[in-house]
Design a protein around this motif. Structure first.
Motif, PDB file in Angstrom:
ATOM      1  N   ILE A 115      68.818  62.783  68.350  1.00  0.00           N
ATOM      2  CA  ILE A 115      68.142  62.689  67.262  1.00  0.00           C
ATOM      3  C   ILE A 115      69.076  61.318  66.460  1.00  0.00           C
ATOM      4  N   ALA A 116      68.383  60.263  66.087  1.00  0.00           N
ATOM      5  CA  ALA A 116      68.750  59.158  65.753  1.00  0.00           C
ATOM      6  C   ALA A 116      67.785  58.347  64.869  1.00  0.00           C
ATOM      7  N   GLY A 117      66.853  58.966  64.065  1.00  0.00           N
ATOM      8  CA  GLY A 117      66.020  58.031  63.390  1.00  0.00           C
ATOM      9  C   GLY A 117      65.237  57.142  64.420  1.00  0.00           C
ATOM     10  N   GLU A 123      57.525  52.245  75.149  1.00  0.00           N
ATOM     11  CA  GLU A 123      58.344  51.597  76.107  1.00  0.00           C
ATOM     12  C   GLU A 123      59.435  53.098  76.020  1.00  0.00           C
ATOM     13  N   ARG A 124      59.884  53.416  75.077  1.00  0.00           N
ATOM     14  CA  ARG A 124      61.035  54.557  75.394  1.00  0.00           C
ATOM     15  C   ARG A 124      60.300  55.700  75.759  1.00  0.00           C
ATOM     16  N   LYS A 125      58.937  56.098  75.789  1.00  0.00           N
ATOM     17  CA  LYS A 125      58.375  57.162  76.232  1.00  0.00           C
ATOM     18  C   LYS A 125      58.149  57.053  77.817  1.00  0.00           C
ATOM     19  N   GLY A 165      68.459  46.372  69.368  1.00  0.00           N
ATOM     20  CA  GLY A 165      68.040  47.495  70.063  1.00  0.00           C
ATOM     21  C   GLY A 165      67.055  48.481  69.174  1.00  0.00           C
ATOM     22  N   TYR A 166      67.212  47.908  67.740  1.00  0.00           N
ATOM     23  CA  TYR A 166      66.088  48.745  66.819  1.00  0.00           C
ATOM     24  C   TYR A 166      64.860  48.209  67.012  1.00  0.00           C
ATOM     25  N   THR A 167      63.955  48.854  66.580  1.00  0.00           N
ATOM     26  CA  THR A 167      62.658  48.449  66.451  1.00  0.00           C
ATOM     27  C   THR A 167      62.356  47.401  65.789  1.00  0.00           C
ATOM     28  N   GLY A 168      63.249  47.076  64.546  1.00  0.00           N
ATOM     29  CA  GLY A 168      63.534  45.732  63.584  1.00  0.00           C
ATOM     30  C   GLY A 168      63.206  44.719  64.757  1.00  0.00           C
ATOM     31  N   ILE A 202      64.954  45.937  59.037  1.00  0.00           N
ATOM     32  CA  ILE A 202      65.258  47.099  59.082  1.00  0.00           C
ATOM     33  C   ILE A 202      64.503  48.234  58.674  1.00  0.00           C
ATOM     34  N   ASP A 203      64.671  49.607  59.071  1.00  0.00           N
ATOM     35  CA  ASP A 203      63.929  50.581  58.527  1.00  0.00           C
ATOM     36  C   ASP A 203      64.026  50.996  57.190  1.00  0.00           C
ATOM     37  N   SER A 204      62.718  51.436  56.515  1.00  0.00           N
ATOM     38  CA  SER A 204      62.902  51.469  55.243  1.00  0.00           C
ATOM     39  C   SER A 204      63.865  52.403  54.265  1.00  0.00           C
TER      40      SER A 204
END
Ligand code: GLN
Length: 283
Positions: A115-117, A123-125, A165-168, A202-204
């Motif tokens: 659990i990490a936002g 790809e991760r799936k 590695g973030y979706t950003g 970065i995430d909102s």
């Protein structure tokens, strides 16, 4: 008055977003831990440990605090993880590691769930299975107050910074712009406030937190460039037994408003902090 309105809108948005996300798995009767229980050695007949992997560098979802909801780990995800474990007669524990190591730790059986936002991506799936979504976010840009960046395409010739590695990072790659990647969100913000880069992607919700904590920076949104992202809890591929348990808890927590109220509570802390920081500056 403005703050009250913003909080009300936020609460409502959280409830709407969360209830919009689909959910549906049925709970099952039994549960087997994939690895955490072994590592913890808590096979005592008392409640065993459900080990969540996270990267506690992502406020307001997970961060290290003096007192947290699970040991010294606090945040929206930590509160959700604790509830999931407790509903299933277990105790949540945290294995804090680098974001890039999380999916491998799951595959190795080092942790039971992540659990990490973490945004659910195709790809991760391929590597892990994801729960139903529990939070909707989007990428945003953080710039200095005097920036002329108004939309994503304005970043073209700017110095862009992301977290590795973030979706950003993927979003900026997809736009075809060059960038520099750092290990931690906090490092990207230092680059921006020190004038070493022009924009952070970065995430909102995390952006809201950084902007509340630092004077002179602001958020710029571009919904045309950045699609909505859904956060999910990951388990080892094929661990349907645990996934069903997690999905049942998420479904319940969405329906009874638990997730919305946890999110609103942490987001409210951020807004109140921003409000008092603004007041200090305007004095
Ligand atoms: N949502 C982003 C991702 O999945 C960032 C997650 C995080 O840093 N914890 O890549």
């Amino acid at each position: 008055m403005k703050l009250v309105k913003k909080l009300a809108a936020l609460g409502l948005a959280a409830v709407m977003t969360l209830s919009m996300a689909a959910c549906g798995s049925k709970p099952t009767e039994t549960f087997e831990s994939t690895g955490g229980a072994e590592i913890e050695g808590t096979d005592t007949g008392v409640s065993s440990s459900l080990v969540f992997g996270t990267n506690a560098e992502f406020p307001p979802f997970e961060y290290v605090a003096g007192t947290g909801v699970i040991d010294n780990f606090d945040g929206i995800d930590m509160a959700i993880a604790k509830q999931i474990a407790e509903e299933n007669g277990m105790t949540a524990s945290i294995n804090n590691m680098e974001f890039d190591s999380l999916l491998l730790a799951l595959q190795n059986g080092q942790v039971d769930a992540v659990i990490a936002g973490m945004t659910i991506t195709d790809e991760r799936k391929e590597a892990v299975d994801f729960s139903e979504p529990y939070y909707t976010a989007t990428q945003v840009m953080i710039v200095r107050d005097d920036s002329d960046i108004k939309k994503a395409s304005d970043m073209k010739d700017k110095k862009i910074v992301v977290v590795q590695g973030y979706t950003g990072e993927t979003c900026v790659q997809d736009l075809g712009y060059s960038y520099e990647a750092f290990k931690k969100g906090s490092e990207t913000i230092l680059e921006l406030t020190n004038g070493k880069c022009d924009v952070v992607v970065i995430d909102s919700a995390t952006a809201e937190k950084y902007v509340a904590d630092n004077q002179g920076i602001k958020i710029v949104e571009d919904p045309d460039a950045f699609a909505a992202e859904e956060y999910g809890i990951a388990v080892k591929k094929g661990n349907t037994e645990l996934l069903d348990k997690i999905n049942a808890s998420i479904k319940k927590m969405k329906e009874d408003g638990t997730i919305a109220s946890i999110s609103a509570q942490y987001m409210m802390q951020i807004l109140l902090r921003k409000k008092s920081a603004d007041q200090r500056v305007n004095k």
